[in-house]
Design an enzyme around this catalytic site. Structure first.
Site, short mmCIF file in Angstrom:
data_model
loop_
_atom_site.label_atom_id
_atom_site.label_comp_id
_atom_site.label_asym_id
_atom_site.label_seq_id
_atom_site.Cartn_x
_atom_site.Cartn_y
_atom_site.Cartn_z
CG ASP A 104 18.11 -19.80 -27.88
OD1 ASP A 104 17.74 -18.69 -27.70
OD2 ASP A 104 18.61 -20.34 -27.06
CG ASN A 106 18.46 -14.65 -26.27
OD1 ASN A 106 17.88 -15.82 -26.64
ND2 ASN A 106 17.85 -13.91 -25.49
CG ASP A 108 16.14 -17.38 -24.21
OD1 ASP A 108 16.31 -18.51 -25.31
OD2 ASP A 108 15.29 -16.55 -23.91
CG ASP A 112 15.82 -15.66 -30.22
OD1 ASP A 112 16.31 -15.40 -31.37
OD2 ASP A 112 16.39 -16.06 -29.14
CG ASP A 181 -1.26 -17.43 -36.24
OD1 ASP A 181 -2.34 -17.22 -36.21
OD2 ASP A 181 -0.55 -18.51 -36.03
CG ASP A 298 -6.04 -19.16 -33.54
OD1 ASP A 298 -5.64 -20.18 -33.85
OD2 ASP A 298 -6.49 -19.22 -32.58
CD GLU A 356 -7.03 -23.00 -36.68
OE1 GLU A 356 -6.28 -24.08 -36.36
OE2 GLU A 356 -7.44 -21.98 -36.18
CG HIS A 427 0.98 -24.53 -34.63
ND1 HIS A 427 0.24 -24.14 -35.85
CD2 HIS A 427 0.32 -24.02 -33.58
CE1 HIS A 427 -0.88 -23.53 -35.46
NE2 HIS A 427 -0.95 -23.33 -34.11
CG ASP A 428 -2.81 -26.52 -33.89
OD1 ASP A 428 -2.05 -26.17 -33.06
OD2 ASP A 428 -3.45 -25.78 -34.60
O1 TEU Z 1 -6.23 -24.10 -33.26
C1 TEU Z 1 -7.66 -24.52 -33.40
C2 TEU Z 1 -7.88 -25.76 -33.42
O2 TEU Z 1 -9.21 -26.03 -33.25
C3 TEU Z 1 -6.98 -26.79 -33.38
O3 TEU Z 1 -6.32 -27.33 -34.62
C4 TEU Z 1 -6.77 -27.26 -32.11
O4 TEU Z 1 -5.51 -27.19 -31.97
C5 TEU Z 1 -7.10 -28.78 -31.66
O5 TEU Z 1 -8.01 -29.07 -32.53
C6 TEU Z 1 -7.86 -28.88 -30.43
O6 TEU Z 1 -8.38 -29.85 -30.12
C7 TEU Z 1 -5.73 -22.74 -33.28
C8 TEU Z 1 -4.35 -22.93 -33.18
O7 TEU Z 1 -3.73 -23.16 -34.20
C9 TEU Z 1 -3.94 -23.61 -31.79
O8 TEU Z 1 -2.61 -23.70 -31.86
C10 TEU Z 1 -4.56 -22.78 -30.84
O9 TEU Z 1 -4.17 -23.75 -29.55
C11 TEU Z 1 -6.05 -22.62 -30.82
O10 TEU Z 1 -6.44 -22.18 -32.05
C12 TEU Z 1 -6.49 -21.72 -29.87
O11 TEU Z 1 -5.83 -20.43 -30.08
CA CA Z 2 16.16 -17.22 -27.18
#
Ligand code: TEU
Ligand code: CA
Length: 645
Positions: A104, A106, A108, A112, A181, A298, A356, A427-428
């Site tokens: 971050d 700035n 907040d 960013d 992405d 995605d 993905e 991130h998932d």
């Molecule tokens: O993720 C799709 C996806 O099916 C998964 O990895 C999901 O996070 C999980 O299985 C839900 O049960 C992509 C992105 O990586 C995720 O962050 C988004 O939330 C999703 O698409 C929708 O755009």
């Molecule tokens: Ca910021």
């Protein structure tokens, strides 16, 4: 072309790419070893015989849906022999940044673009070649940017288009690339297209989405998939959302239903519309012209939905706890849509693409990313992230022997025209160290072992921010600490079912927020991420493992990653070399040879937290890197090493 049916033998079904990957998934879900697919006895069975054994579970309706899905796909993968072609993205280490949580600049509390620019030298010092940024477009943040409301603008929390242009320049200076992405399966309900589609029945935008008249939609009630907010109306079909509940949202003023496979604010796009596809090409050109090197697409395998949006099969729905998936997981026009993007947008810029693809396994990936296919370069599939019989919400110890057999299976079955993505985190998903062994005493060793396993295989390595520090799951105290829409909906549903305690345990095991907390930079307040309280907070066990301390310690996980990246850069055999596993049956023991031209490497590891005997004696060759200072005959807990022979 063989037409598959319930009279087909399992062998023929498994030899079909979709059949193979679906059966693999099925076995995983049942908690069975997917290696069963190779069993000759099983291969001779007819599907209907198997169905009989299922006590009516695999009924006629199931078989109709299943074989319909299989028979859509007419192509078969080819495995080419010889050495793979070279490409920058095969050699690159690609580093995923979750911009909200990186740095971050700035004050907040939100990361960013300027924060990223300020830290580029740290990323360069680690050795990464390319950055993948989770979405930075304008968005109301129902799903942290995966709900885009303007593809041509930067989210105000992240900065401005000038900041973005500067990021490109600063990356170029450092010989680094940028991968964006791109979310093309859905937009935010606040996107101008959707607003217009909703308001104006005559607008061509109406056909950009799946909007259905409530008056004309069927009125059969489905008890299993109640829709929350629509009185006694029922949705157009029984499909459910990945973020719980019906996949249909009711718009009372317009008396319309809108399809959303993810959150209520993520409206699915209708790729049948040519005008929509033209808009998509324009978006891709816009970013490619700016100098981005490619895209992470995605949930791209979901873009082709079955005509008429038919009911989801009950058995499949109950099995997966998602209804309707067979009608979009590998739709009839998927290849066509991917090829259109390839010819109209990617090829002219020689852009790199990784799709993905949840639900897609090895053989389907070959059809989406085989070199000769003209579709994508790479696929993210997820069959390695959980052990058989478990889901992300389960609290269990991940057994790395499953990963070993998964990797053997993959690496031996790929042709030279195929390439795989290598990753443990994104991130998932929760942090991998925590899944395998949460004991703090082994954290560092385990972090290094996982790193070495990644970097010594054939494929492209993707790192997720913080993985190179050996970050672990957070100790969230209560739902007040949780931000993710998926977790919030999941927990709400558990509470409604009266399973509050179980719900919380599931969140602690599987919440996506474990990976979304601020990156720890130094010993300043909030670990240097921000001078103010961040939008989501991390625990001290992660804050104290900050980058500064690890850079100062030659033995840190960070330095281990740095060395591995460097080694891979100088030993192309570790990227392109042929892979031969040995002593495959020995539990907890990982051993393989890599061969490339006249170069040979040996990789050896102990996948367990107990010492094990070296079955090969002390390996010959020159030690290039090791997690421990090597001992004869005994491999220490999580010890791993690479030798040049
Ligand atoms: O993720 C799709 C996806 O099916 C998964 O990895 C999901 O996070 C999980 O299985 C839900 O049960 C992509 C992105 O990586 C995720 O962050 C988004 O939330 C999703 O698409 C929708 O755009
Ligand atoms: Ca910021």
């Amino acid at each position: 072309m063989v037409h598959l049916s319930k009279n087909s033998r399992l062998g023929d079904i498994i030899d079909h790419p979709v059949g193979h990957d679906m059966c693999y998934r099925l076995l995983l879900m049942l908690g069975l070893n997917p290696l069963l697919l190779k069993n000759p006895l099983l291969r001779r069975l007819r599907f209907r015989t198997l169905a009989k054994l299922s006590h009516g579970q695999l009924d006629d309706a199931f078989m109709d849906s299943f074989f319909h899905l299989l028979n859509i796909e007419k192509d078969r993968p080819v495995n080419k022999m010889g050495e793979p072609t070279t490409a920058w993205w095969k050699e690159a280490t690609i580093y995923q940044i979750y911009p909200r949580s990186f740095c971050d600049s700035n004050a907040d509390g939100i990361g960013d673009l300027r924060g990223i620019i300020n830290k580029l030298d740290d990323l360069k010092a680690l050795g990464v070649d390319a950055l993948w940024l989770s979405p930075i477009y304008r968005s109301p943040d129902d799903d942290n940017g995966y709900d885009i409301s303007d593809y041509y603008d930067i989210h105000e929390d992240f900065g401005t288009m000038d900041d973005f242009d500067e990021l490109i320049v600063e990356l170029e200076k450092r010989d680094m690339r940028l991968i964006m992405d791109m979310v093309l399966n859905h937009t935010s309900d606040e996107h101008a297209w959707f607003q217009e589609a909703l308001r104006d029945p005559k607008s061509p935008k109406r056909n950009y989405y799946f909007l259905r008249d409530a008056a004309s939609s069927k009125s059969v009630k489905s008890e299993d998939t109640p829709s929350q907010e629509c009185g006694d109306l029922s949705p157009p079909n029984n499909w459910t959302s990945f973020f719980r509940g019906s996949a249909w949202r009711y718009f009372p003023e317009e008396e319309l239903w809108g399809l959303h496979l993810f959150s209520k604010k993520q409206m699915d796009l209708n790729w049948e519309s040519e005008a929509l596809r033209d808009e998509i090409m324009e978006i891709l050109h816009f970013w490619l012209k700016k100098g981005v090197s490619g895209f992470r697409l995605d949930v791209i395998n979901y873009i082709s939905k079955a005509e008429g949006l038919p009911e989801g099969n009950e058995t499949i729905g109950a099995m997966l706890s998602f209804y309707g998936i067979e009608h979009y997981v590998f739709g009839a026009k998927l290849h066509e849509h991917l090829r259109e993007m390839q010819t109209r947008a990617f090829t002219p810029y020689r852009a790199f693409t990784v799709g993905e693809c949840p639900g897609v396994g090895r053989e389907m990936s070959k059809l989406l990313a085989g070199e000769e296919r003209g579709e994508m370069d790479l696929v993210f599939s997820f069959d390695h992230l959980e052990n058989p019989g478990f889901t992300r919400w389960d609290d269990y110890r991940y057994d790395l022997d499953y990963y070993k057999h998964y990797m053997i299976n993959e690496q031996e079955a790929l042709g030279s025209n195929h390439w795989m993505s290598l990753f443990f985190e994104n991130h998932d998903n929760p942090r991998m160290i925590s899944k395998v062994n949460p004991d703090p005493h082994v954290r560092e060793q385990l972090g290094k072992l996982l790193a070495l396993l990644l970097f010594s295989m054939r494929g492209t390595v993707f790192l997720y921010q913080g993985q190179e520090l050996g970050l672990i799951n957070e100790d969230f105290r209560s739902m007040d600490d949780i931000r993710d829409v998926e977790s919030l909906n999941y927990y709400r549903e558990k509470v409604a079912e009266g399973n509050e305690d179980q719900g919380w345990r599931d969140i602690l095991a599987g919440s996506r927020d474990h990976a979304r907390t601020p990156y720890p930079w130094d010993d300043q307040p909030h670990a240097g991420f921000s001078p103010v309280t961040p939008w989501i907070e991390s625990s001290s066990s992660n804050r104290s493992n900050h980058l500064n301390a690890q850079r100062a310690d030659d033995n840190s996980v960070w330095h281990f990653y740095r060395k591995l990246i460097d080694i891979r850069r100088h030993h192309k055999g570790l990227v392109y070399g042929d892979v031969k596993f040995v002593k495959k049956k020995k539990r907890h023991y990982w051993a393989c040879y890599r061969t490339y031209g006249d170069k040979r490497y040996f990789i050896e590891a102990n996948l367990s937290d107990k010492p094990i005997k070296r079955p090969t004696g002390n390996p010959e060759g020159r030690l290039i890197i090791s997690t421990h200072s090597s001992q004869k005959n005994l491999l220490q807990p999580y010890e791993a090493a690479i030798y040049e022979l």
